[in-house]
Design a protein around this motif. Structure first.
Motif, PDB file in Angstrom:
ATOM      1  N   MET A  97       0.825  -1.197   0.000  1.00 21.11           N
ATOM      2  CA  MET A  97       0.000   0.000   0.000  1.00 21.11           C
ATOM      3  C   MET A  97       0.867   1.259   0.000  1.00 21.11           C
ATOM      4  O   MET A  97       0.522   2.247  -0.598  1.00 21.11           O
ATOM      5  CB  MET A  97      -0.907  -0.037   1.233  1.00 21.11           C
ATOM      6  CG  MET A  97      -2.139   0.796   1.075  1.00 21.11           C
ATOM      7  SD  MET A  97      -3.159   0.148  -0.255  1.00 21.11           S
ATOM      8  CE  MET A  97      -4.644   1.017   0.057  1.00 21.11           C
ATOM      9  N   ASP A  98       2.001   1.199   0.675  1.00 24.15           N
ATOM     10  CA  ASP A  98       2.885   2.367   0.721  1.00 24.15           C
ATOM     11  C   ASP A  98       3.414   2.705  -0.666  1.00 24.15           C
ATOM     12  O   ASP A  98       3.505   3.870  -1.030  1.00 24.15           O
ATOM     13  CB  ASP A  98       4.059   2.115   1.669  1.00 24.15           C
ATOM     14  CG  ASP A  98       3.622   2.134   3.125  1.00 24.15           C
ATOM     15  OD1 ASP A  98       2.581   2.751   3.408  1.00 24.15           O
ATOM     16  OD2 ASP A  98       4.319   1.534   3.967  1.00 24.15           O
ATOM     17  N   SER A  99       3.759   1.698  -1.452  1.00 23.85           N
ATOM     18  CA  SER A  99       4.316   1.963  -2.767  1.00 23.85           C
ATOM     19  C   SER A  99       3.292   2.650  -3.674  1.00 23.85           C
ATOM     20  O   SER A  99       3.656   3.506  -4.477  1.00 23.85           O
ATOM     21  CB  SER A  99       4.804   0.666  -3.410  1.00 23.85           C
ATOM     22  OG  SER A  99       3.725  -0.228  -3.578  1.00 23.85           O
ATOM     23  N   THR A 100       2.020   2.309  -3.518  1.00 27.05           N
ATOM     24  CA  THR A 100       0.980   2.944  -4.328  1.00 27.05           C
ATOM     25  C   THR A 100       0.847   4.419  -3.974  1.00 27.05           C
ATOM     26  O   THR A 100       0.799   5.283  -4.848  1.00 27.05           O
ATOM     27  CB  THR A 100      -0.374   2.237  -4.133  1.00 27.05           C
ATOM     28  OG1 THR A 100      -0.215   0.867  -4.451  1.00 27.05           O
ATOM     29  CG2 THR A 100      -1.432   2.847  -5.021  1.00 27.05           C
ATOM     30  N   SER A 101       0.827   4.727  -2.696  1.00 28.87           N
ATOM     31  CA  SER A 101       0.703   6.126  -2.287  1.00 28.87           C
ATOM     32  C   SER A 101       1.950   6.920  -2.673  1.00 28.87           C
ATOM     33  O   SER A 101       1.849   8.086  -3.060  1.00 28.87           O
ATOM     34  CB  SER A 101       0.446   6.228  -0.787  1.00 28.87           C
ATOM     35  OG  SER A 101       1.515   5.649  -0.066  1.00 28.87           O
ATOM     36  N   GLU A 102       3.112   6.291  -2.595  1.00 25.14           N
ATOM     37  CA  GLU A 102       4.340   6.970  -3.013  1.00 25.14           C
ATOM     38  C   GLU A 102       4.312   7.249  -4.509  1.00 25.14           C
ATOM     39  O   GLU A 102       4.730   8.322  -4.953  1.00 25.14           O
ATOM     40  CB  GLU A 102       5.556   6.115  -2.674  1.00 25.14           C
ATOM     41  CG  GLU A 102       5.848   6.048  -1.193  1.00 25.14           C
ATOM     42  CD  GLU A 102       6.966   5.079  -0.867  1.00 25.14           C
ATOM     43  OE1 GLU A 102       7.614   4.554  -1.805  1.00 25.14           O
ATOM     44  OE2 GLU A 102       7.198   4.840   0.328  1.00 25.14           O
TER      45      GLU A 102
END
Length: 42
Positions: A1-6
């Motif tokens: 999920m972090d990679s998507t927001s980044e």
């Protein structure tokens, strides 16, 4: 999920930079310096 927001954050930053660069090119043509590549002077 972090990679998507980044990715979304980076994408938005890139779009903002592109928009600023597009506006930067606009203005008075007379204010631009003329680029003289060839002259007839010896």
């Amino acid at each position: 999920m972090d990679s998507t927001s980044e990715f979304v954050q980076k994408f938005n930053d890139t779009q903002e930079k592109q928009r600023k660069n597009a506006q930067k090119g606009k203005g008075k043509p007379s204010a631009k310096l003329s680029n003289v590549q060839h002259t007839n002077n010896p």
